[in-house]
Design a protein around this motif. Structure first.
Motif, PDB file in Angstrom:
ATOM      1  N   ARG A 121       0.824   8.132   8.213  1.00  0.00           N
ATOM      2  CA  ARG A 121       2.124   8.676   8.650  1.00  0.00           C
ATOM      3  C   ARG A 121       3.234   8.250   7.691  1.00  0.00           C
ATOM      4  O   ARG A 121       4.139   9.032   7.398  1.00  0.00           O
ATOM      5  N   LEU A 122       3.167   7.022   7.192  1.00  0.00           N
ATOM      6  CA  LEU A 122       4.144   6.553   6.201  1.00  0.00           C
ATOM      7  C   LEU A 122       4.084   7.431   4.959  1.00  0.00           C
ATOM      8  O   LEU A 122       5.113   7.871   4.445  1.00  0.00           O
ATOM      9  N   ARG A 123       2.883   7.709   4.489  1.00  0.00           N
ATOM     10  CA  ARG A 123       2.736   8.534   3.283  1.00  0.00           C
ATOM     11  C   ARG A 123       3.233   9.958   3.522  1.00  0.00           C
ATOM     12  O   ARG A 123       3.848  10.571   2.656  1.00  0.00           O
ATOM     13  N   LYS A 124       2.993  10.488   4.714  1.00  0.00           N
ATOM     14  CA  LYS A 124       3.489  11.823   5.054  1.00  0.00           C
ATOM     15  C   LYS A 124       5.024  11.807   5.084  1.00  0.00           C
ATOM     16  O   LYS A 124       5.668  12.731   4.594  1.00  0.00           O
ATOM     17  N   ALA A 125       5.589  10.747   5.638  1.00  0.00           N
ATOM     18  CA  ALA A 125       7.050  10.612   5.691  1.00  0.00           C
ATOM     19  C   ALA A 125       7.628  10.523   4.279  1.00  0.00           C
ATOM     20  O   ALA A 125       8.665  11.130   3.984  1.00  0.00           O
ATOM     21  N   GLN A 126       6.950   9.794   3.408  1.00  0.00           N
ATOM     22  CA  GLN A 126       7.414   9.680   2.031  1.00  0.00           C
ATOM     23  C   GLN A 126       7.419  11.047   1.336  1.00  0.00           C
ATOM     24  O   GLN A 126       8.365  11.382   0.629  1.00  0.00           O
ATOM     25  N   ARG A 127       6.345  11.818   1.558  1.00  0.00           N
ATOM     26  CA  ARG A 127       6.278  13.152   0.939  1.00  0.00           C
ATOM     27  C   ARG A 127       7.402  14.050   1.449  1.00  0.00           C
ATOM     28  O   ARG A 127       8.057  14.752   0.673  1.00  0.00           O
TER      29      ARG A 127
ATOM     30  N   GLY B 128       6.683  -7.244  18.350  1.00  0.00           N
ATOM     31  CA  GLY B 128       7.277  -8.563  18.487  1.00  0.00           C
ATOM     32  C   GLY B 128       8.151  -8.832  17.288  1.00  0.00           C
ATOM     33  O   GLY B 128       8.821  -7.939  16.778  1.00  0.00           O
ATOM     34  N   ASP B 129       8.115 -10.056  16.817  1.00  0.00           N
ATOM     35  CA  ASP B 129       8.888 -10.442  15.642  1.00  0.00           C
ATOM     36  C   ASP B 129       8.391  -9.675  14.419  1.00  0.00           C
ATOM     37  O   ASP B 129       7.188  -9.471  14.246  1.00  0.00           O
ATOM     38  N   VAL B 130       9.292  -9.240  13.571  1.00  0.00           N
ATOM     39  CA  VAL B 130       8.955  -8.448  12.384  1.00  0.00           C
ATOM     40  C   VAL B 130       7.881  -9.139  11.550  1.00  0.00           C
ATOM     41  O   VAL B 130       6.974  -8.482  11.025  1.00  0.00           O
TER      42      VAL B 130
ATOM     43  N   ARG C 256       0.828  -1.223   0.000  1.00  0.00           N
ATOM     44  CA  ARG C 256       0.000   0.000   0.000  1.00  0.00           C
ATOM     45  C   ARG C 256       0.851   1.257   0.000  1.00  0.00           C
ATOM     46  O   ARG C 256       0.458   2.268  -0.565  1.00  0.00           O
ATOM     47  N   GLY C 257       2.001   1.197   0.650  1.00  0.00           N
ATOM     48  CA  GLY C 257       2.882   2.361   0.702  1.00  0.00           C
ATOM     49  C   GLY C 257       3.900   2.397  -0.418  1.00  0.00           C
ATOM     50  O   GLY C 257       4.637   3.367  -0.543  1.00  0.00           O
ATOM     51  N   ALA C 258       3.940   1.331  -1.225  1.00  0.00           N
ATOM     52  CA  ALA C 258       4.909   1.214  -2.321  1.00  0.00           C
ATOM     53  C   ALA C 258       6.337   1.404  -1.810  1.00  0.00           C
ATOM     54  O   ALA C 258       7.117   2.188  -2.356  1.00  0.00           O
ATOM     55  N   VAL C 259       6.657   0.704  -0.715  1.00  0.00           N
ATOM     56  CA  VAL C 259       7.996   0.765  -0.123  1.00  0.00           C
ATOM     57  C   VAL C 259       8.493  -0.644   0.150  1.00  0.00           C
ATOM     58  O   VAL C 259       7.720  -1.602   0.200  1.00  0.00           O
ATOM     59  N   HIS C 260       9.796  -0.754   0.351  1.00  0.00           N
ATOM     60  CA  HIS C 260      10.402  -2.028   0.710  1.00  0.00           C
ATOM     61  C   HIS C 260      10.296  -2.240   2.217  1.00  0.00           C
ATOM     62  O   HIS C 260      10.293  -1.277   2.988  1.00  0.00           O
ATOM     63  N   ALA C 261      10.265  -3.484   2.634  1.00  0.00           N
ATOM     64  CA  ALA C 261      10.172  -3.823   4.054  1.00  0.00           C
ATOM     65  C   ALA C 261      11.343  -3.239   4.841  1.00  0.00           C
ATOM     66  O   ALA C 261      11.165  -2.813   5.979  1.00  0.00           O
ATOM     67  N   GLU C 262      12.525  -3.180   4.234  1.00  0.00           N
ATOM     68  CA  GLU C 262      13.694  -2.634   4.921  1.00  0.00           C
ATOM     69  C   GLU C 262      13.459  -1.180   5.322  1.00  0.00           C
ATOM     70  O   GLU C 262      13.869  -0.748   6.401  1.00  0.00           O
ATOM     71  N   PHE C 263      12.784  -0.427   4.452  1.00  0.00           N
ATOM     72  CA  PHE C 263      12.488   0.970   4.752  1.00  0.00           C
ATOM     73  C   PHE C 263      11.513   1.070   5.923  1.00  0.00           C
ATOM     74  O   PHE C 263      11.699   1.881   6.832  1.00  0.00           O
ATOM     75  N   VAL C 264      10.491   0.214   5.927  1.00  0.00           N
ATOM     76  CA  VAL C 264       9.512   0.207   7.021  1.00  0.00           C
ATOM     77  C   VAL C 264      10.201  -0.156   8.330  1.00  0.00           C
ATOM     78  O   VAL C 264       9.969   0.481   9.365  1.00  0.00           O
ATOM     79  N   ILE C 265      11.062  -1.156   8.294  1.00  0.00           N
ATOM     80  CA  ILE C 265      11.795  -1.574   9.497  1.00  0.00           C
ATOM     81  C   ILE C 265      12.651  -0.420  10.022  1.00  0.00           C
ATOM     82  O   ILE C 265      12.703  -0.165  11.225  1.00  0.00           O
ATOM     83  N   LYS C 266      13.279   0.318   9.120  1.00  0.00           N
ATOM     84  CA  LYS C 266      14.086   1.474   9.521  1.00  0.00           C
ATOM     85  C   LYS C 266      13.208   2.553  10.142  1.00  0.00           C
ATOM     86  O   LYS C 266      13.558   3.143  11.164  1.00  0.00           O
ATOM     87  N   LEU C 267      12.026   2.808   9.541  1.00  0.00           N
ATOM     88  CA  LEU C 267      11.110   3.801  10.095  1.00  0.00           C
ATOM     89  C   LEU C 267      10.649   3.403  11.495  1.00  0.00           C
ATOM     90  O   LEU C 267      10.555   4.244  12.388  1.00  0.00           O
ATOM     91  N   VAL C 268      10.382   2.125  11.692  1.00  0.00           N
ATOM     92  CA  VAL C 268       9.968   1.643  13.020  1.00  0.00           C
ATOM     93  C   VAL C 268      11.112   1.803  14.011  1.00  0.00           C
ATOM     94  O   VAL C 268      10.910   2.258  15.141  1.00  0.00           O
TER      95      VAL C 268
ATOM     96  N   ASN D 274      16.489  12.842   5.856  1.00  0.00           N
ATOM     97  CA  ASN D 274      16.872  11.487   6.239  1.00  0.00           C
ATOM     98  C   ASN D 274      15.899  10.943   7.292  1.00  0.00           C
ATOM     99  O   ASN D 274      15.049  11.678   7.805  1.00  0.00           O
ATOM    100  N   VAL D 275      16.013   9.685   7.626  1.00  0.00           N
ATOM    101  CA  VAL D 275      15.047   9.044   8.522  1.00  0.00           C
ATOM    102  C   VAL D 275      15.027   9.667   9.917  1.00  0.00           C
ATOM    103  O   VAL D 275      13.950   9.933  10.449  1.00  0.00           O
ATOM    104  N   PRO D 276      16.170   9.951  10.555  1.00  0.00           N
ATOM    105  CA  PRO D 276      16.091  10.633  11.854  1.00  0.00           C
ATOM    106  C   PRO D 276      15.402  11.996  11.738  1.00  0.00           C
ATOM    107  O   PRO D 276      14.637  12.399  12.617  1.00  0.00           O
ATOM    108  N   GLY D 277      15.642  12.703  10.644  1.00  0.00           N
ATOM    109  CA  GLY D 277      14.974  13.976  10.410  1.00  0.00           C
ATOM    110  C   GLY D 277      13.482  13.811  10.206  1.00  0.00           C
ATOM    111  O   GLY D 277      12.688  14.661  10.619  1.00  0.00           O
ATOM    112  N   LEU D 278      13.090  12.705   9.564  1.00  0.00           N
ATOM    113  CA  LEU D 278      11.666  12.413   9.387  1.00  0.00           C
ATOM    114  C   LEU D 278      10.985  12.250  10.735  1.00  0.00           C
ATOM    115  O   LEU D 278       9.889  12.768  10.952  1.00  0.00           O
ATOM    116  N   ALA D 279      11.632  11.509  11.626  1.00  0.00           N
ATOM    117  CA  ALA D 279      11.048  11.273  12.951  1.00  0.00           C
ATOM    118  C   ALA D 279      10.825  12.593  13.669  1.00  0.00           C
ATOM    119  O   ALA D 279       9.734  12.849  14.199  1.00  0.00           O
ATOM    120  N   MET D 280      11.826  13.449  13.659  1.00  0.00           N
ATOM    121  CA  MET D 280      11.708  14.731  14.343  1.00  0.00           C
ATOM    122  C   MET D 280      10.667  15.619  13.654  1.00  0.00           C
ATOM    123  O   MET D 280       9.829  16.233  14.316  1.00  0.00           O
TER     124      MET D 280
END
Length: 113
Positions: free
Chosen positions: A64-70, A50-52, A27-39, A78-84
């Motif tokens: 929130r994923l879509r907002k982060a992508q935009r 729990g387990d991925v 749905r987000g058109a992203v790779h699992a590695e990117f989602v894991i990094k965002l988490v 970068n990802v830390p900047g996205l979180a902030m």
């Protein structure tokens, strides 16, 4: 295009809908590695931790994923900047709601509303 063919499709989802990691990535058109990094940076949180392979995500996480992508695409953050950035945007939204609530309350008290 066929005569009665819809121009676009809209999928209505229940507010309690959850997605597996695979569905979430699709749905987000992203790779699992990117989602894991965002988490790992706290940008998004799974509903079921729990387990991925057992993670599930809800509609607010997808939004929130879509907002982060935009943000990442438009501002090259970068990802830390996205979180902030997302945390700050959430704070601003919460403060705006509070200001609106207080303005409504003030109007009621002063008889203007």
């Amino acid at each position: 295009m066929a005569k009665n063919e819809p121009i676009f499709e809209v999928e209505l989802l229940d507010a309690h809908t959850t997605f597996t990691l695979r569905e979430f990535c699709e749905r987000g058109a992203v790779h699992a590695e990117f989602v894991i990094k965002l988490v790992s940076y706290g940008v998004i949180s799974p509903v079921e931790e729990g387990d991925v392979r057992e993670w599930s995500f809800d509609l607010p996480a997808l939004a929130r994923l879509r907002k982060a992508q935009r943000l990442q695409q438009d501002l090259d953050i970068n990802v830390p900047g996205l979180a902030m950035s997302l945390d700050l945007l959430d704070d601003v939204q919460q403060l705006r709601r509070e200001v609106d609530r207080l303005n409504r309350q003030l109007r009621q008290l002063t008889g203007e509303g």
